[in-house]
Write a protein that holds these residues in place. Structure first.
Motif, PDB file in Angstrom:
ATOM      1  N   ARG A 116      47.687  24.895  36.883  1.00  0.00           N
ATOM      2  CA  ARG A 116      47.038  23.831  36.109  1.00  0.00           C
ATOM      3  C   ARG A 116      45.541  23.780  36.444  1.00  0.00           C
ATOM      4  O   ARG A 116      44.696  23.665  35.570  1.00  0.00           O
ATOM      5  N   THR A 117      45.238  23.912  37.720  1.00  0.00           N
ATOM      6  CA  THR A 117      43.837  23.824  38.142  1.00  0.00           C
ATOM      7  C   THR A 117      43.047  25.024  37.599  1.00  0.00           C
ATOM      8  O   THR A 117      41.954  24.866  37.047  1.00  0.00           O
ATOM      9  N   PHE A 118      43.609  26.213  37.747  1.00  0.00           N
ATOM     10  CA  PHE A 118      42.868  27.404  37.319  1.00  0.00           C
ATOM     11  C   PHE A 118      42.772  27.486  35.797  1.00  0.00           C
ATOM     12  O   PHE A 118      41.782  27.978  35.245  1.00  0.00           O
ATOM     13  N   SER A 119      43.770  26.961  35.105  1.00  0.00           N
ATOM     14  CA  SER A 119      43.770  27.120  33.642  1.00  0.00           C
ATOM     15  C   SER A 119      42.667  26.296  32.973  1.00  0.00           C
ATOM     16  O   SER A 119      42.282  26.575  31.841  1.00  0.00           O
ATOM     17  N   LYS A 120      42.139  25.313  33.679  1.00  0.00           N
ATOM     18  CA  LYS A 120      41.125  24.465  33.019  1.00  0.00           C
ATOM     19  C   LYS A 120      39.871  25.275  32.681  1.00  0.00           C
ATOM     20  O   LYS A 120      39.122  24.947  31.785  1.00  0.00           O
ATOM     21  N   TYR A 121      39.656  26.367  33.419  1.00  0.00           N
ATOM     22  CA  TYR A 121      38.459  27.186  33.152  1.00  0.00           C
ATOM     23  C   TYR A 121      38.629  28.052  31.894  1.00  0.00           C
ATOM     24  O   TYR A 121      37.677  28.611  31.406  1.00  0.00           O
ATOM     25  N   GLU A 122      39.870  28.214  31.442  1.00  0.00           N
ATOM     26  CA  GLU A 122      40.201  29.094  30.304  1.00  0.00           C
ATOM     27  C   GLU A 122      39.657  30.497  30.546  1.00  0.00           C
ATOM     28  O   GLU A 122      39.062  31.121  29.668  1.00  0.00           O
ATOM     29  N   TYR A 123      39.834  30.983  31.770  1.00  0.00           N
ATOM     30  CA  TYR A 123      39.358  32.316  32.131  1.00  0.00           C
ATOM     31  C   TYR A 123      40.433  33.390  31.987  1.00  0.00           C
ATOM     32  O   TYR A 123      40.121  34.560  31.898  1.00  0.00           O
ATOM     33  N   ALA A 124      41.688  32.954  32.030  1.00  0.00           N
ATOM     34  CA  ALA A 124      42.766  33.950  32.106  1.00  0.00           C
ATOM     35  C   ALA A 124      43.315  34.293  30.727  1.00  0.00           C
ATOM     36  O   ALA A 124      43.561  33.401  29.918  1.00  0.00           O
ATOM     37  N   ASP A 125      43.466  35.585  30.464  1.00  0.00           N
ATOM     38  CA  ASP A 125      44.203  35.973  29.260  1.00  0.00           C
ATOM     39  C   ASP A 125      45.681  35.691  29.459  1.00  0.00           C
ATOM     40  O   ASP A 125      46.383  35.308  28.541  1.00  0.00           O
ATOM     41  N   ASP A 126      46.127  35.933  30.674  1.00  0.00           N
ATOM     42  CA  ASP A 126      47.533  35.709  30.989  1.00  0.00           C
ATOM     43  C   ASP A 126      47.598  35.059  32.368  1.00  0.00           C
ATOM     44  O   ASP A 126      46.964  35.553  33.313  1.00  0.00           O
ATOM     45  N   LEU A 127      48.314  33.971  32.468  1.00  0.00           N
ATOM     46  CA  LEU A 127      48.483  33.280  33.746  1.00  0.00           C
ATOM     47  C   LEU A 127      49.963  32.946  33.855  1.00  0.00           C
ATOM     48  O   LEU A 127      50.463  32.031  33.197  1.00  0.00           O
ATOM     49  N   THR A 184      31.409  41.816  30.618  1.00  0.00           N
ATOM     50  CA  THR A 184      30.347  42.294  31.510  1.00  0.00           C
ATOM     51  C   THR A 184      30.846  42.189  32.944  1.00  0.00           C
ATOM     52  O   THR A 184      31.775  41.420  33.242  1.00  0.00           O
ATOM     53  N   GLU A 185      30.174  42.928  33.816  1.00  0.00           N
ATOM     54  CA  GLU A 185      30.542  42.895  35.228  1.00  0.00           C
ATOM     55  C   GLU A 185      30.381  41.486  35.795  1.00  0.00           C
ATOM     56  O   GLU A 185      31.203  40.986  36.557  1.00  0.00           O
ATOM     57  N   LYS A 186      29.253  40.872  35.382  1.00  0.00           N
ATOM     58  CA  LYS A 186      28.950  39.528  35.899  1.00  0.00           C
ATOM     59  C   LYS A 186      30.024  38.532  35.510  1.00  0.00           C
ATOM     60  O   LYS A 186      30.433  37.681  36.303  1.00  0.00           O
ATOM     61  N   GLU A 187      30.438  38.647  34.248  1.00  0.00           N
ATOM     62  CA  GLU A 187      31.470  37.734  33.759  1.00  0.00           C
ATOM     63  C   GLU A 187      32.738  37.891  34.602  1.00  0.00           C
ATOM     64  O   GLU A 187      33.364  36.909  35.014  1.00  0.00           O
ATOM     65  N   LEU A 188      33.079  39.133  34.887  1.00  0.00           N
ATOM     66  CA  LEU A 188      34.287  39.380  35.675  1.00  0.00           C
ATOM     67  C   LEU A 188      34.133  38.830  37.092  1.00  0.00           C
ATOM     68  O   LEU A 188      35.036  38.164  37.619  1.00  0.00           O
ATOM     69  N   GLU A 189      32.971  39.112  37.684  1.00  0.00           N
ATOM     70  CA  GLU A 189      32.721  38.623  39.053  1.00  0.00           C
ATOM     71  C   GLU A 189      32.898  37.116  39.123  1.00  0.00           C
ATOM     72  O   GLU A 189      33.535  36.580  40.026  1.00  0.00           O
ATOM     73  N   ASN A 190      32.337  36.449  38.131  1.00  0.00           N
ATOM     74  CA  ASN A 190      32.436  34.998  38.091  1.00  0.00           C
ATOM     75  C   ASN A 190      33.891  34.536  38.023  1.00  0.00           C
ATOM     76  O   ASN A 190      34.314  33.628  38.742  1.00  0.00           O
ATOM     77  N   LYS A 191      34.662  35.234  37.179  1.00  0.00           N
ATOM     78  CA  LYS A 191      36.068  34.845  37.021  1.00  0.00           C
ATOM     79  C   LYS A 191      36.827  35.060  38.328  1.00  0.00           C
ATOM     80  O   LYS A 191      37.628  34.207  38.730  1.00  0.00           O
ATOM     81  N   ILE A 192      36.541  36.177  38.979  1.00  0.00           N
ATOM     82  CA  ILE A 192      37.243  36.451  40.243  1.00  0.00           C
ATOM     83  C   ILE A 192      36.840  35.417  41.300  1.00  0.00           C
ATOM     84  O   ILE A 192      37.684  34.906  42.042  1.00  0.00           O
ATOM     85  N   ASP A 193      35.543  35.099  41.330  1.00  0.00           N
ATOM     86  CA  ASP A 193      35.066  34.099  42.298  1.00  0.00           C
ATOM     87  C   ASP A 193      35.790  32.770  42.113  1.00  0.00           C
ATOM     88  O   ASP A 193      36.242  32.146  43.077  1.00  0.00           O
ATOM     89  N   VAL A 194      35.899  32.361  40.863  1.00  0.00           N
ATOM     90  CA  VAL A 194      36.538  31.071  40.584  1.00  0.00           C
ATOM     91  C   VAL A 194      38.019  31.125  40.975  1.00  0.00           C
ATOM     92  O   VAL A 194      38.559  30.198  41.603  1.00  0.00           O
ATOM     93  N   ASN A 223      39.408  32.973  43.249  1.00  0.00           N
ATOM     94  CA  ASN A 223      39.522  32.912  44.715  1.00  0.00           C
ATOM     95  C   ASN A 223      39.214  31.507  45.254  1.00  0.00           C
ATOM     96  O   ASN A 223      39.858  31.015  46.174  1.00  0.00           O
ATOM     97  N   LYS A 224      38.224  30.901  44.619  1.00  0.00           N
ATOM     98  CA  LYS A 224      37.814  29.572  45.091  1.00  0.00           C
ATOM     99  C   LYS A 224      38.937  28.543  44.877  1.00  0.00           C
ATOM    100  O   LYS A 224      39.220  27.726  45.767  1.00  0.00           O
ATOM    101  N   VAL A 225      39.572  28.619  43.715  1.00  0.00           N
ATOM    102  CA  VAL A 225      40.652  27.656  43.438  1.00  0.00           C
ATOM    103  C   VAL A 225      41.756  27.819  44.480  1.00  0.00           C
ATOM    104  O   VAL A 225      42.270  26.831  45.038  1.00  0.00           O
ATOM    105  N   ILE A 226      42.088  29.061  44.778  1.00  0.00           N
ATOM    106  CA  ILE A 226      43.146  29.303  45.771  1.00  0.00           C
ATOM    107  C   ILE A 226      42.719  28.739  47.138  1.00  0.00           C
ATOM    108  O   ILE A 226      43.483  28.054  47.822  1.00  0.00           O
ATOM    109  N   LYS A 227      41.450  29.028  47.495  1.00  0.00           N
ATOM    110  CA  LYS A 227      40.959  28.576  48.799  1.00  0.00           C
ATOM    111  C   LYS A 227      40.965  27.042  48.898  1.00  0.00           C
ATOM    112  O   LYS A 227      41.472  26.468  49.867  1.00  0.00           O
TER     113      LYS A 227
END
Ligand code: FAD
Ligand code: SF4
Ligand code: SF4
Lengths: 504, 425
Positions: A270-281, A317-327, A329-333
């Protein structure tokens, strides 16, 4: 003599046929057979043989076999118009069929009649890369569409279903695929459709209704396509479908994670989905993560997390992906700091890749689900708000592992959809096809699971008739009235896949 | 007579595990890139789900076993015969299936035929005719048995003793004698001490087995095995994919008849020579593609099944632990200097049948021809391909018929003919 005694028919582009091609002495069965052959131009595309009809009498679920009386394989919308006019004249049911893999007995004819197998209508009519849509016929398979789109760098919401199944049948029934987290359900991708109404008229919905070669969107017109979506082949035959096709992004990352329980898992999703970053969760219970699902029930080994999950993060873009991965990881942390048991996991690259390699012959072939169970599979597949997942899952576990005569694996999947905090909640239930008692045990579990689910506010998708009855029992009377009125208006003789909606 | 055939009831433990997923209807792989192609000749021709892939066969087996259709009704008998006997038994569907039904699909389809034969619902009219011919003259073509080795007269005298025996088979002996002659020529050029069985070579039994017959092919098998074992041959070579499957696998599998000699398809024989450096080939400039005969490829896959439930569960399919002959013929073909090799889209396990197998060429010639045309068109789609090479006289015949029907420029040749040509120079 051309059949023209029905004044509802206002169009003349259907294929005319003789009402009694064999003369007055033919019995009804023979007459219908001959007429169908005349409509489709060759006896090769029609059968009333029990040998052929038997092969359309059941599917992978526990539904009892029921045979159609005829099978017909039309090639054009005009032929479909004529078949439907014949069916109205003779008052016989018509069941649209593409591959019969819906896991709900939806193509098993409740009252016999004409099984309309649409697999000969298998053309991809257009792939428009500029406006990003494709127009397909009903018989276009997931595999066929995937091959053509991939060549051009486009994609679709591929389900984990059989590669041989129809893209159209899935999309018009709110199919769920690998893009549902980002773009929504496959029905959200519909940009237009051509439909033959039960009484034989043909119509376009969406932008092609105004200009035939413009398939960009169903909006801003009234959503008449809604009359033919989610209706289980009971309101008409969709003969062309426009769908949105997004490009394949250049970057992808598959994040994997685990949690000790669904409460923690749901909180993370629920927390991660608010960003609408995932194609599949998606997350799956331990029993579903076993390949294949253990049949019958086995205990989860101590220490193994009950829930594991993955998210597919695409980026341009690479940046877009980096941002998604960062978020990610951050949500998990952050949740970890709050005492949530969610944590990142390390899984082999190959199994990660499998999450994006859709359609899949391995998963779609049901191997992962029922190879051990023995060929049968059923489930309540549902759309359920995520805050009810835990309660329903606990009830399901009770039913499957404690109340069932033969305990079964609670092999459950949850997937977040785009839009708000709801998603798929389903419990895959394999069973041996050749052991009636065990089949009945699985059927009982599935039905009980559906009931507690509906009571909790979830709704089964592509519902089999037994679920449809449970839905209707609880439904708002005004809503049922409207369904009945629409059905009567579109299908006055009740010929289209009768019984499936549980109202007519 | 003792045999190892299982009945339909026995197979039901596996065909009832078919989930009806329909994966057997086409050859799909994710790749990347994703590829999808038709795989079932019978389904492509008839389109009805009662004909498509092993899924259909599971429905039909259940209908027969559980009396779901009235098999005493002559019209239904006719329909059932058509659905069961118009399959080329190519195994394309088997390759796709992922469930425990997979290893059994081919044998099960033939058992279904046998079951119908016992009920008088098979074999087909055409199969009955060739069955009688095989019983009378030991070949399905209605030719006299005494003329079986007429082709050899142009090559050399009949010699029936030697290290290696060439099992020519009916099609090469009577219809594709150029293949028999090329095989003889290659064996001679390679200095092989080779023989033929002469009047003792009987049909291998394949056409009868494929039609669901059991006792008649057993007699042929016993005759051939007795002769071959009594004559001290070290190697049996055959250039026919159908004979190869029967000699290398089925005599022992069905009747426990063990051949003392090693059984080799000519392509294996040639590969062995190649590895020893004994195959000196000169250039044959040509752009070619290769067609996998089902009986040499898919049908020779060996399946690991956990019958006792020691690794997984009882009857579970584990893996293909030994693949059929896919690479061997390709290795030989590619070893010919001047050959430019182009692979067809559908190849190896996913090869598209030539259309001749399973008795179809005789019983349903239209299905056979349409299927072969599809295959030839696939080769035509490859830029510059002049020849389609295949190591089976029966495939050569049917694919050759399709080239004629299509007026295609692609020439169908047997691998051994090409090797013979290369060895000449
Ligand atoms: C292992 C497995 C996994 C699956 N996973 C997913 C998944 O992840 N997501 C998902 O969405 N589905 C999934 N499914 C369900 C199924 O594969 C899809 O619903 C599929 O798209 C159905 O296609 P079909 O061709 O088999 O349709 P059918 O079963 O032939 O038809 C489905 C319904 O559509 C109607 N219909 C067919 N054609 C028309 C038409 N032209 N006009 C009007 N009505 C029509 C039929 O009458 C029937 O009611 C899965 C199935 C299996 C077996
Ligand atoms: S035979 Fe195998 S692939 Fe075909 S429908 Fe049955 S289980 Fe699926
Ligand atoms: S064996 Fe070949 S022809 Fe027969 S059903 Fe399978 S794929 Fe089709």
């Amino acid at each position: 003599m051309v059949l023209s005694d029905d004044n509802r028919i206002r169009q003349s582009n259907f294929k005319p046929y003789l009402i009694n091609p064999g003369g007055i002495f033919l019995d009804k069965k023979e007459r219908i057979y001959k007429t169908l052959s005349q409509i489709v131009g060759d006896e090769k595309w029609v059968s009333n043989s029990p040998v052929d009809c038997w092969a359309y009498s059941y599917d992978m679920t526990y539904k009892r076999p029921q045979m159609p009386n005829y099978v017909v394989l039309p090639k054009t919308p005009e032929e479909i118009q004529s078949i439907l006019r014949l069916a109205n004249a003779e008052k016989i049911p018509v069941v649209p069929f593409t591959a019969g893999t819906n896991i709900g007995g939806l193509c098993v004819p409740e009252q016999g009649g004409i099984l309309m197998d649409l697999k000969r209508m298998d053309e991809i009519l257009e792939i428009n890369e500029e406006v990003r849509f494709a127009v397909i016929e009903p018989g276009v398979s997931q595999a066929q569409f995937a091959q053509e789109l991939f060549k051009r760098g486009y994609r679709f919401g591929w389900p984990v279903g059989p590669p041989s199944a129809s893209v159209l049948a899935c999309a018009i029934h709110h199919g769920i695929g690998g893009m549902s987290g980002r773009y929504g359900l496959n029905s959200n991708h519909i940009t237009g459709m051509e439909v033959v109404r039960p009484t034989g008229e043909i119509l376009m919905c969406g932008s092609p209704a105004i200009r035939r070669d413009s398939w960009q969107s169903c909006m801003p017109l009234p959503r008449f396509d809604g009359l033919f979506t989610g209706t289980l082949g009971t309101t008409g035959v969709v003969t062309k479908l426009g769908v949105f096709i997004p490009p394949v992004p250049d970057y992808v990352h598959i994040g994997t994670f685990a949690a000790e329980n669904l409460t923690d898992m749901e909180k993370f999703m629920r927390t991660f989905s608010k960003y609408e970053y995932a194609d599949d969760l998606t997350a799956i219970s331990w029993w579903l993560s076993q390949v294949p699902i253990p049949y019958p029930y086995v205990e989860k080994p101590k220490g193994a997390p009950e829930w594991t999950g993955y998210t597919v993060l695409y980026a341009f873009t690479e940046k877009e992906l980096e941002n998604k991965i960062d978020v990610f990881n951050k949500v998990i942390k952050d949740l970890g700091k709050q005492g949530n048991t969610i944590k990142s996991t390390d899984v082999p690259e190959e199994s990660k890749r499998g999450r994006t390699q859709l359609p899949s012959q391995i998963v779609g072939s049901t191997k992962n689900y029922c190879k051990m169970g023995g060929g049968g599979i059923a489930w309540p597949g549902t759309f359920t708000p995520s805050n009810r997942w835990v309660a329903v899952y606990n009830l399901w576990k009770e039913i499957y592992t404690k109340k069932a005569k033969i305990p079964l694996s609670p092999s459950t999947r949850v997937t977040m959809y785009r839009g708000c905090h709801y998603g798929m909640l389903r419990i895959m239930t394999p069973f041996p096809r050749d052991r009636p008692e065990e089949e009945a045990n699985a059927a009982w579990c599935v039905r009980e699971a559906a009931k507690v689910l509906i009571d909790a506010g979830g709704i089964p998708y592509k519902p089999p008739t037994d679920f449809a009855r449970e839905i209707n029992k609880r439904a708002d009377p005004g809503w049922i009235d409207l369904i009945c009125d629409i059905k009567d208006m579109l299908d006055p003789n009740g010929i289209m896949n009768p019984g499936k909606w549980g109202v007519r | 007579m003792a045999d190892n055939f299982k009945d339909l009831k026995w197979y039901s433990q596996f065909f009832r595990k078919c989930s009806k997923c329909g994966t057997c209807k086409s050859a799909y792989s994710y790749g990347p890139p994703p590829t999808n192609a038709t795989i079932c000749p019978q389904g492509e021709y008839f389109k009805l789900d009662s004909y498509y892939g092993s899924r259909a066969k599971s429905f039909l087996g259940q209908a027969i076993l559980e009396n779901r259709v009235d098999l005493t009704d002559p019209a239904i008998q006719e329909d059932m015969q058509k659905a069961v006997f118009s399959c080329t038994v190519c195994g394309g569907c088997q390759t796709q299936c992922q469930l425990d039904y997979k290893p059994w699909i081919i044998d099960y389809i033939e058992e279904m035929r046998h079951n119908l034969v016992n009920r008088g619902i098979g074999p087909t009219k055409a199969e009955k005719i060739y069955q009688e011919k095989v019983i009378k003259d030991h070949n399905p073509y209605g030719e006299t048995h005494s003329s079986r080795f007429n082709w050899l007269k142009d090559v050399r005298n009949l010699k029936t003793d030697g290290n290696t025996v060439y099992f020519a088979g009916c099609t090469a002996s009577y219809r594709r004698t150029e293949i028999a002659k090329s095989t003889a020529s290659v064996l001679t050029k390679l200095g092989e001490d080779w023989a033929v069985m002469g009047e003792n070579e009987y049909c291998c039994g394949s056409p009868l087995l494929r039609a669901g017959l059991r006792e008649e092919p057993q007699k042929l098998a016993e005759h051939n095995v007795d002769y071959l074992n009594d004559h001290g041959f070290k190697t049996i070579v055959t250039a026919c994919a159908g004979c190869y499957k029967v000699l290398a696998k089925e005599y022992e599998k069905w009747w426990g008849l063990k051949l003392k000699a090693k059984v080799l398809h000519t392509s294996q024989y040639l590969e062995e020579k190649m590895k020893k450096g004994e195959l000196k080939l000169s250039s044959v400039p040509a752009t070619v593609t290769y067609h996998d005969p089902c009986h040499m490829g898919r049908h020779m896959n060996h399946y690991e099944v956990d019958m006792e439930g020691k690794k997984q569960w009882k009857g579970s399919y584990i893996q293909i632990d030994k693949p059929g002959l896919y690479e061997t013929p390709r290795n030989v073909l590619k070893a010919i200097p001047g050959i430019q090799f182009k692979e067809m889209y559908r190849n190896r396990d996913n090869s598209f049948c030539c259309g001749a197998g399973g008795g179809i060429k005789a019983s349903y010639p239209d299905v056979a021809l349409e299927t072969a045309k599809t295959r030839i068109k696939e080769a035509e789609g490859l830029d510059g391909v002049q020849k389609m090479v295949t190591p089976c006289p029966f495939c050569v015949t049917n694919l050759g018929d399709a080239t004629k029907a299509l007026g295609s420029k692609v020439e169908v040749v047997d691998l051994i003919q090409l090797v013979d040509q290369a060895l000449k120079k």
